[in-house]
Design a protein around this motif. Structure first.
Motif, PDB file in Angstrom:
ATOM      1  N   MET A 122       0.815  -1.206   0.000  1.00 32.52           N
ATOM      2  CA  MET A 122       0.000   0.000   0.000  1.00 32.52           C
ATOM      3  C   MET A 122       0.857   1.269   0.000  1.00 32.52           C
ATOM      4  O   MET A 122       0.468   2.305  -0.543  1.00 32.52           O
ATOM      5  N   TYR A 123       2.041   1.178   0.592  1.00 31.54           N
ATOM      6  CA  TYR A 123       2.868   2.382   0.710  1.00 31.54           C
ATOM      7  C   TYR A 123       3.474   2.841  -0.610  1.00 31.54           C
ATOM      8  O   TYR A 123       4.034   3.932  -0.677  1.00 31.54           O
ATOM      9  N   TYR A 124       3.367   2.059  -1.664  1.00 27.28           N
ATOM     10  CA  TYR A 124       3.804   2.563  -2.969  1.00 27.28           C
ATOM     11  C   TYR A 124       3.044   3.835  -3.329  1.00 27.28           C
ATOM     12  O   TYR A 124       3.592   4.732  -3.972  1.00 27.28           O
ATOM     13  N   TYR A 125       1.775   3.893  -2.940  1.00 22.24           N
ATOM     14  CA  TYR A 125       0.920   4.993  -3.361  1.00 22.24           C
ATOM     15  C   TYR A 125       0.537   5.938  -2.220  1.00 22.24           C
ATOM     16  O   TYR A 125       0.141   7.069  -2.484  1.00 22.24           O
ATOM     17  N   TRP A 126       0.659   5.469  -0.993  1.00 23.19           N
ATOM     18  CA  TRP A 126       0.345   6.314   0.164  1.00 23.19           C
ATOM     19  C   TRP A 126       1.513   6.263   1.146  1.00 23.19           C
ATOM     20  O   TRP A 126       1.379   5.787   2.280  1.00 23.19           O
ATOM     21  N   PRO A 127       2.685   6.758   0.722  1.00 17.77           N
ATOM     22  CA  PRO A 127       3.908   6.560   1.513  1.00 17.77           C
ATOM     23  C   PRO A 127       3.972   7.350   2.812  1.00 17.77           C
ATOM     24  O   PRO A 127       4.804   7.042   3.662  1.00 17.77           O
ATOM     25  N   GLU A 128       3.118   8.356   2.969  1.00 15.76           N
ATOM     26  CA  GLU A 128       3.169   9.178   4.182  1.00 15.76           C
ATOM     27  C   GLU A 128       2.082   8.805   5.190  1.00 15.76           C
ATOM     28  O   GLU A 128       1.895   9.508   6.184  1.00 15.76           O
ATOM     29  N   VAL A 129       1.394   7.709   4.934  1.00 16.24           N
ATOM     30  CA  VAL A 129       0.313   7.284   5.824  1.00 16.24           C
ATOM     31  C   VAL A 129       0.768   6.028   6.565  1.00 16.24           C
ATOM     32  O   VAL A 129       1.120   5.023   5.950  1.00 16.24           O
ATOM     33  N   ASP A 130       0.740   6.066   7.885  1.00 13.17           N
ATOM     34  CA  ASP A 130       1.229   4.942   8.677  1.00 13.17           C
ATOM     35  C   ASP A 130       0.489   3.652   8.374  1.00 13.17           C
ATOM     36  O   ASP A 130       1.083   2.561   8.343  1.00 13.17           O
ATOM     37  N   GLU A 131      -0.813   3.751   8.158  1.00 13.95           N
ATOM     38  CA  GLU A 131      -1.585   2.532   7.901  1.00 13.95           C
ATOM     39  C   GLU A 131      -1.111   1.803   6.651  1.00 13.95           C
ATOM     40  O   GLU A 131      -1.267   0.578   6.551  1.00 13.95           O
ATOM     41  N   ALA A 132      -0.549   2.538   5.704  1.00 14.53           N
ATOM     42  CA  ALA A 132      -0.060   1.898   4.484  1.00 14.53           C
ATOM     43  C   ALA A 132       1.083   0.926   4.779  1.00 14.53           C
ATOM     44  O   ALA A 132       1.319  -0.015   4.015  1.00 14.53           O
ATOM     45  N   TYR A 133       1.786   1.135   5.873  1.00 12.26           N
ATOM     46  CA  TYR A 133       2.860   0.242   6.301  1.00 12.26           C
ATOM     47  C   TYR A 133       2.372  -0.776   7.325  1.00 12.26           C
ATOM     48  O   TYR A 133       2.877  -1.898   7.371  1.00 12.26           O
ATOM     49  N   ASP A 134       1.409  -0.381   8.139  1.00 14.45           N
ATOM     50  CA  ASP A 134       1.008  -1.216   9.276  1.00 14.45           C
ATOM     51  C   ASP A 134       0.002  -2.300   8.916  1.00 14.45           C
ATOM     52  O   ASP A 134      -0.036  -3.351   9.561  1.00 14.45           O
ATOM     53  N   MET A 135      -0.822  -2.054   7.899  1.00 12.30           N
ATOM     54  CA  MET A 135      -1.866  -3.013   7.533  1.00 12.30           C
ATOM     55  C   MET A 135      -1.278  -4.042   6.573  1.00 12.30           C
ATOM     56  O   MET A 135      -1.354  -3.914   5.351  1.00 12.30           O
ATOM     57  N   LYS A 136      -0.699  -5.080   7.121  1.00  8.65           N
ATOM     58  CA  LYS A 136       0.152  -5.993   6.357  1.00  8.65           C
ATOM     59  C   LYS A 136      -0.615  -7.082   5.611  1.00  8.65           C
ATOM     60  O   LYS A 136      -0.017  -7.823   4.829  1.00  8.65           O
ATOM     61  N   GLU A 137      -1.906  -7.191   5.863  1.00 12.06           N
ATOM     62  CA  GLU A 137      -2.679  -8.251   5.215  1.00 12.06           C
ATOM     63  C   GLU A 137      -3.498  -7.725   4.043  1.00 12.06           C
ATOM     64  O   GLU A 137      -4.428  -8.400   3.587  1.00 12.06           O
ATOM     65  N   GLN A 138      -3.166  -6.542   3.554  1.00 13.22           N
ATOM     66  CA  GLN A 138      -3.833  -6.001   2.370  1.00 13.22           C
ATOM     67  C   GLN A 138      -2.796  -5.398   1.449  1.00 13.22           C
ATOM     68  O   GLN A 138      -1.700  -5.028   1.870  1.00 13.22           O
ATOM     69  N   PHE A 139      -3.143  -5.304   0.163  1.00 15.31           N
ATOM     70  CA  PHE A 139      -2.187  -4.838  -0.842  1.00 15.31           C
ATOM     71  C   PHE A 139      -2.961  -4.451  -2.089  1.00 15.31           C
ATOM     72  O   PHE A 139      -4.117  -4.849  -2.284  1.00 15.31           O
ATOM     73  N   MET A 140      -2.325  -3.658  -2.934  1.00 20.71           N
ATOM     74  CA  MET A 140      -2.904  -3.358  -4.235  1.00 20.71           C
ATOM     75  C   MET A 140      -2.567  -4.488  -5.198  1.00 20.71           C
ATOM     76  O   MET A 140      -1.428  -4.941  -5.272  1.00 20.71           O
ATOM     77  N   PHE A 141      -3.572  -4.937  -5.912  1.00 21.99           N
ATOM     78  CA  PHE A 141      -3.409  -5.980  -6.919  1.00 21.99           C
ATOM     79  C   PHE A 141      -3.656  -5.330  -8.268  1.00 21.99           C
ATOM     80  O   PHE A 141      -4.803  -5.173  -8.701  1.00 21.99           O
ATOM     81  N   GLY A 142      -2.582  -4.910  -8.931  1.00 19.70           N
ATOM     82  CA  GLY A 142      -2.749  -4.081 -10.114  1.00 19.70           C
ATOM     83  C   GLY A 142      -3.151  -2.678  -9.712  1.00 19.70           C
ATOM     84  O   GLY A 142      -3.078  -2.266  -8.550  1.00 19.70           O
ATOM     85  N   ASP A 143      -3.611  -1.913 -10.694  1.00 19.37           N
ATOM     86  CA  ASP A 143      -3.918  -0.501 -10.473  1.00 19.37           C
ATOM     87  C   ASP A 143      -5.191  -0.263  -9.675  1.00 19.37           C
ATOM     88  O   ASP A 143      -5.276   0.707  -8.924  1.00 19.37           O
ATOM     89  N   ASP A 144      -6.186  -1.131  -9.825  1.00 26.32           N
ATOM     90  CA  ASP A 144      -7.528  -0.760  -9.399  1.00 26.32           C
ATOM     91  C   ASP A 144      -8.174  -1.680  -8.372  1.00 26.32           C
ATOM     92  O   ASP A 144      -9.309  -1.436  -7.973  1.00 26.32           O
ATOM     93  N   ILE A 145      -7.479  -2.732  -7.946  1.00 23.01           N
ATOM     94  CA  ILE A 145      -8.062  -3.659  -6.970  1.00 23.01           C
ATOM     95  C   ILE A 145      -7.234  -3.644  -5.698  1.00 23.01           C
ATOM     96  O   ILE A 145      -6.010  -3.809  -5.726  1.00 23.01           O
ATOM     97  N   LEU A 146      -7.919  -3.464  -4.582  1.00 23.70           N
ATOM     98  CA  LEU A 146      -7.319  -3.596  -3.257  1.00 23.70           C
ATOM     99  C   LEU A 146      -7.697  -4.992  -2.760  1.00 23.70           C
ATOM    100  O   LEU A 146      -8.873  -5.301  -2.600  1.00 23.70           O
ATOM    101  N   ALA A 147      -6.680  -5.833  -2.557  1.00 24.15           N
ATOM    102  CA  ALA A 147      -6.929  -7.239  -2.219  1.00 24.15           C
ATOM    103  C   ALA A 147      -6.528  -7.529  -0.785  1.00 24.15           C
ATOM    104  O   ALA A 147      -5.760  -6.790  -0.162  1.00 24.15           O
ATOM    105  N   THR A 148      -7.032  -8.637  -0.280  1.00 26.53           N
ATOM    106  CA  THR A 148      -6.734  -9.039   1.094  1.00 26.53           C
ATOM    107  C   THR A 148      -6.963 -10.536   1.208  1.00 26.53           C
ATOM    108  O   THR A 148      -7.195 -11.238   0.224  1.00 26.53           O
ATOM    109  N   ALA A 149      -6.896 -11.034   2.435  1.00 28.33           N
ATOM    110  CA  ALA A 149      -7.241 -12.427   2.718  1.00 28.33           C
ATOM    111  C   ALA A 149      -8.008 -12.456   4.029  1.00 28.33           C
ATOM    112  O   ALA A 149      -7.734 -11.668   4.931  1.00 28.33           O
ATOM    113  N   VAL A 150      -8.958 -13.349   4.116  1.00 35.81           N
ATOM    114  CA  VAL A 150      -9.640 -13.569   5.389  1.00 35.81           C
ATOM    115  C   VAL A 150      -8.805 -14.578   6.161  1.00 35.81           C
ATOM    116  O   VAL A 150      -8.685 -15.730   5.754  1.00 35.81           O
TER     117      VAL A 150
END
Length: 877
Positions: free
Chosen positions: A552-580
C-alpha cells in the motif's frame, strides 16, 4: 492520490538471446560522461537519485556486469562536480554526495544528502538501514506464519528512511564468452574493493523500482498460461491416475492450465525406505533422478502428448544436487558428451562449468524436452553455494542457466523456470517457488505481506503452495474453511498453484469437500474471470518494474496505515486485495477482516458495499464471500464465466464498470506465448465518463496487433449497484430491455443490481460507445443499492436452515415470515420486475427490522440462528 497508470510503450527491438538474462539491451559499461574518478575511487551517476560508488586498492574498476547489475549505460543525468586535492562533491538535481579523498569508504569520508518531505536527510557510509522495507527470502521452507523457517528476509532497495544501499562488492561477474552462453560466471579479481549503489529516492518508491530495472534488467512477462490454475501434489501418481485426475477436474468444471509432476516421475530407488542410504554427496539416493519410472509411466512421450492434448503445460520436478549417477538412464551419453574419464563413477553436479552445463542440457534434459516437457520445477534444497566457484549461489546460477537454456531451446517462446529466489537479480528469471510452508491460519496471514514485499526487489511472481505444504504438529485433518480461504486469497497472487506434501490426510481436490466445493470452485473461476486484468498488470510489471502485488505504501507513503496493515495490498492498479485470515464465528458464520481504506471510495465486489477512504473498518464475511475492493469509478476487464483454459482465445470481453466517478483502463493483449511481446502486442483503451444522469463507456479501437489476434469480439458491459437505465444506446442504436437478453439487448441482474448490456461481435478496430441514461431520482438514490447484494445472498443462503427450524418449531406447512421473504427473495423480485426496483427497496427497508422479531415470536426458535440472522445483516463489526 491517483494510482500509477502504465503507459504501454513500444520498446526497443532486442535480441532474443539477450532474453536469457533480461529483455532490455544491456551494456554494463557506463557512459564516460557519467563517471567521476577521484584517486582510487570512482563514482558513476546513473540517475539523479542512483549513484554507483567504487573504491579499489589497485585503482582498477569493474566494468563487467555482475549477477545483479547488468546495465549501466543510461542517459547521463545533469550533475556538477567540484573537486580539490582533498574533497569531491557531486551534485545532481536530487542528491549531493561528498567524498574526502585518500582512503577506502568509511563513515568519516563518504556521505550523501537529499530532501525528504522538506527535511534534509544525510546518509553516511555504514549507516544502519533499520527502516528498510525488506525484499524477500530464498525459501519459506518450514515457515509457520511470521515465524520464518530456514532463512531470514533479505533487505530490498526501498526504505522508509528514503535511502538504501546495495553492496555489490563481493558479487560475481558475468564475463563475455565466445560460446553460445554469451556470458559466464567469474569471481571478482583479488584485492580489497568496495562497490556500492546508493538509492536515494525518498518515498518515490515506484520510480526507484523502475530505475532498478534499468540497471538490473527488466522483469520479463511470463506466458499467459502461467496465470491459470496449476495442479500439483507430492504423490505417487501413475499415468492413468493423472488421466483420471484431470478428467475429474474437468467434470467438476474446474479450469486448469498447468500440470506439475512431482519427483515420482523418476525412479526413486530406495528413497521410500525409512532410512534411505545416502550417496557420496550426502544426499539421499533417489532424491535426484533422471530415469523415468516406467512402472508408473510406461510411455512418457505418450503421457506428455496426452497432457498437451488436454491443453495442459507440464513440468517435472528436479533435485539436481547429486549429479549424474551410473544407474541413471542418461549416464552413458552424458559421460560421453562431458568427456568423463572415470567410467562407472558418478559425475558430480557442476553447473558452474560450461562443459558440464552443455552436456546436462543436451543429453539429460534435452531428450525429455523433445518428448514434451514444457518447463522444469527446480526444487533445489541442497547446499547454498557452489563447490567449485567460491560463494557462487547455486540457486541463482541454476536460475540463470535454466533460463538461458529455455531461451535457446525455443527462442520464439518466452523462457520459463520454476525455482527459488537466488538473490538480487533473480527477478530476471521467472517464476518463483516459495517452498514448503506450514498449513495454518498464521501462514495465510503472513503471505499477503510476504508476496507484496517481494515486489521491493522486483520478484513479482512468487508461486506459493495454496493450502499450505504440510500440517503443523498436532493437525491431523484438512480444514475445509482454511483451504477455502487460501484458495480465495490465491486468486490475488501471481501464481495460482495448489500443492501439498505426501500425506494422505492432506486433501487438495475440491470435490472432496462437498459443503465447500462450489465455493472453492468459484474462487478458481474468479481467477479465470479476472485473467484479462491480471495479464494487463503483468505487462505493467514489465513496463514499469512495479509488480502486480504492491504494498500500500507505494501509493500512500506518508500514511502509517499503508505500512502497518500488512494483510492487504494493491493488486494491479484498481483492486485492493486481502485475505480472510481468521475462522468464522461458529454461531454467526462471519469471519472478521480489518481493513484500512485509502483516500477515495472503494467498492466491495463480494457484497456490493461502498466504503469511504481514510478510515479503518472491521468487516465480516461469510465463507461464500471473497472480499476484494475495486477503486470507485474503475473499469475491470474480465473474461466471461465459461473460460476454462488461458491458452485458448476468448472472443468476448466483459467490462465491470464500478460505480463512482470517471475512470479508464488500458487492456493489454498479446500472443500469450511469443518471446517478441516487446514489439508485437495490442492495447485497447476503455474510458468511463459520468455526466449528470448519463454514463458513457467508450471502447477505443484496438492499437497494435500480434500473431493470432482476433479480428472481432463481443462485449458484455456490467454496471453493478446501478438502477435500471431509462435508455441504452450502443453506437447510437437503441437497445431494448429483455429479461433473457440476447445480442443487441440489455437485461438486469437482481443479484448484483447491475444493468448488463450485450453487444454482438464487432471489429476490434472499431470504436464502440455505450451510453446509459438514468432517471435523476435513481441517480440520487444509488446509495440505497450499496451492500444489498451481500444481504440478499446471505439470507437466501440461510433460507433452507430457517425453513427447517421454522417448520419444526412453528408449522410444518407454513411459509417463512413475510418480512424474511421480502429480504431473502428481493433479488428475485428485482430480476423479474427491475423497473419496480424502488418499490422493492422500500419493501426491503420496511421488512429488514421485522425479521428478528418475527422469529423471536416463535416459541423455542433457535436463539443461535436468530443471532446469525441478525449479525449477517450487517457488514461492519
Amino acid at each position: 492520490m491517483k494510482l500509477h497508470k502504465s503507459f504501454l510503450s513500444l520498446l526497443a527491438l532486442v535480441s532474443i538471446i539477450n532474453c536469457a538474462y533480461a529483455t532490455q539491451t544491456e551494456n554494463p559499461k557506463a557512459n564516460e560522461k557519467a563517471v567521476v574518478i577521484a584517486g582510487n575511487a570512482r563514482f558513476t551517476v546513473l540517475t539523479s537519485q542512483l549513484i554507483r560508488m567504487e573504491w579499489s586498492e589497485d585503482g582498477i574498476f569493474e566494468d563487467n556486469a555482475t549477477l545483479t547489475f547488468v546495465n549501466r549505460n543510461l542517459p547521463v543525468p545533469a550533475f556538477t562536480v567540484e573537486q580539490s586535492d582533498t574533497e569531491l562533491t557531486i551534485k545532481t538535481e536530487d542528491v549531493t554526495l561528498n567524498y574526502a579523498k585518500g582512503t577506502k569508504f568509511s563513515a568519516e569520508n563518504l556521505k550523501a544528502e537529499f530532501m525528504l518531505n522538506g527535511e534534509a536527510v544525510v546518509w553516511k557510509y555504514g549507516d544502519d538501514d533499520s527502516a528498510n522495507l525488506m525484499g524477500t527470502t530464498r525459501t519459506l521452507d518450514r515457515c509457520n506464519g511470521w515465524t520464518l523457517g530456514k532463512e531470514p528476509m533479505e533487505k530490498g532497495i526501498l526504505s522508509r528512511a528514503g535511502w538504501s544501499v546495495v553492496d555489490d562488492s563481493a558479487n560475481h561477474l558475468f564475463i563475455d564468452t565466445e560460446s553460445h552462453w554469451n556470458k559466464w560466471v567469474e569471481c571478482r579479481p583479488e584485492g580489497e574493493r568496495q562497490d556500492l549503489y546508493l538509492f536515494a529516492y525518498g518515498h518515490d518508491y515506484t520510480k526507484a523500482l523502475k530505475d532498478y530495472t534499468k540497471v538490473a534488467g527488466d522483469i520479463p512477462l511470463p506466458p499467459k498460461y502461467m496465470f491459470g490454475y496449476w495442479w500439483s501434489r507430492y504423490w505417487v501418481y501413475s499415468d492413468s491416475e493423472f488421466r483420471d485426475l484431470i478428467d475429474q477436474i474437468k467434470r467438476f468444471d474446474v479450469p486448469i492450465d498447468v500440470l506439475i509432476v512431482d519427483m515420482d516421475w523418476h525412479e526413486t530407488w530406495s528413497l521410500s525406505s525409512k532410512k534411505s542410504p545416502r550417496d557420496k554427496y550426502g544426499e539421499r539416493i533417489g532424491w535426484t533422478g533422471y530415469t523415468w519410472n516406467k512402472q508408473l509411466f510406461p510411455s512418457p512421450k505418450n503421457f506428455l502428448s496426452w497432457a498437451h492434448s488436454e491443453n495442459l503445460k507440464t513440468a517435472l520436478n528436479l533435485h539436481p544436487a547429486s549429479g549424474i549417477e551410473p544407474f541413471e538412464e542418461p549416464y552413458e551419453r552424458f559421460a560421453k558428451a562431458y568427456g568423463w574419464d572415470q567410467p562407472g563413477e558418478g559425475v558430480p553436479f557442476r553447473m558452474s562449468e560450461e562443459k558440464w552445463a552443455d552436456a546436462y542440457f543436451n543429453t539429460v534434459l534435452g531428450p525429455m524436452e523433445g518428448e514434451g516437457v514444457d518447463f522444469w520445477w527446480l526444487d533445489w534444497q541442497q547446499w547454498r553455494t557452489s563447490k567449485y566457484v567460491k560463494d557462487l549461489s547455486n540457486t541463482f546460477w541454476l536460475n540463470h542457466t535454466f533460463n538461458h537454456h529455455a531461451t535457446e531451446r525455443n527462442p520464439k517462446e518466452r523462457p520459463v523456470i520454476y525455482h527459488r529466489w537466488g538473490g538480487l537479480g533473480s527477478h530476471r528469471y521467472q517464476v518463483g517457488f516459495s517452498g514448503d510452508i506450514y498449513t495454518s491460519w498464521e501462514s495465510l496471514s503472513f503471505l499477503p505481506w510476504f508476496t507484496a514485499t517481494a515486489s521491493n526487489v522486483g520478484y513479482g511472481y512468487w508461486g506459493h503452495d495454496v493450502g499450505g505444504h504440510m500440517f503443523p504438529k498436532g493437525v491431523e485433518k484438512t480444514d475445509p474453511e482454511l483451504y477455502t480461504r487460501w484458495l480465495q486469497y490465491g486468486v490475488f497472487t501471481p501464481i495460482y498453484k495448489t500443492h501439498s506434501t505426501r500425506d494422505s490426510k492432506i486433501e487438495r481436490r475440491v470435490w472432496m469437500f462437498p459443503d465447500h466445493m462450489f465455493i472453492m470452485r468459484d474462487a478458481i473461476r474468479l481467477r479465470y474471470d479476472l485473467a484479462p486484468y491480471i495479464y494487463t498488470a503483468a505487462r505493467q510489471t514489465y513496463d514499469t518494474g512495479v509488480s502486480m502485488c504492491r504494498p500500500m505504501y507505494y501509493y500512500w507513503p506518508e500514511v502509517d496505515e499503508a505500512y502497518d496493515m500488512k494483510e492487504q495490498f494493491m493488486f494491479g492498479d484498481d483492486i485492493l486485495a486481502t485475505a480472510v485470515c481468521k475462522p468464522a464465528d461458529p454461531v454467526t458464520g462471519l469471519a472478521e477482516r480489518e481493513m484500512w481504506f485509502p483516500e477515495g471510495e472503494w467498492f466491495d465486489c463480494s457484497t456490493g458495499a461502498m466504503y469511504s477512504g481514510n478510515q479503518k473498518f472491521t468487516l465480516r464475511y461469510t465463507i461464500e464471500e471473497n472480499p476484494y475492493f475495486a477503486k470507485a469509478g474503475s473499469i475491470i476487464p474480465m473474461n466471461p464465466s465459461n473460460v476454462d483454459n488461458l491458452q485458448e482465445s476468448c472472443d468476448k470481453l466483459v467490462l465491470a464498470v464500478i460505480p463512482g466517478g470517471d475512470g479508464e483502463t488500458v487492456l493489454y493483449e498479446d500472443n500469450g506465448l511469443a518471446a517478441n511481446y516487446a514489439e508485437e502486442y495490442a492495447t485497447t483503451k476503455i474510458t468511463k465518463q459520468v455526466k449528470g444522469s448519463v454514463i458513457r463507456v467508450v471502447i477505443e479501437p484496438r492499437k497494435g496487433s500480434y500473431e493470432g489476434a482476433l479480428n472481432k469480439r463481443s462485449y458484455e458491459v456490467r454496471l453493478p449497484a446501478h438502477f435500471p437505465p431509462k435508455s441504452v444506446k450502443v453506437n447510437g442504436k437503441v437497445y431494448n430491455y429483455n429479461r433473457l437478453a440476447g445480442d443487441d439487448e440489455w437485461t438486469y441482474d437482481g443479484n448484483t443490481l447491475a444493468p448488463i448490456v450485450k453487444i454482438p461481435q464487432m471489429s476490434c478496430g472499431k470504436k464502440c460507445t455505450i451510453e446509459l441514461t438514468f432517471d435523476e431520482e435513481a441517480v440520487a438514490q444509488q446509495h440505497r443499492l450499496y451492500g444489498k447484494q451481500g444481504i440478499f445472498r446471505r439470507l437466501a443462503s440461510l433460507s433452507a436452515t430457517c425453513k427447517h427450524e421454522y417448520r419444526i418449531k412453528y408449522d410444518g406447512f407454513a411459509m417463512l415470515p413475510e418480512a424474511y421473504l421480502n429480504v431473502s427473495q428481493c433479488s428475485n423480485y428485482i430480476m423479474e420486475f427491475p423497473f419496480r426496483l424502488t418499490e422493492w427497496l422500500d419493501r426491503y427497508d420496511a421488512s429488514k427490522d421485522q425479521i428478528v422479531p418475527a422469529f423471536q415470536a416463535v416459541k423455542d426458535f433457535s436463539p443461535e440462528l436468530i443471532s446469525c440472522i441478525r449479525e449477517q445483516m450487517t457488514y461492519i463489526y
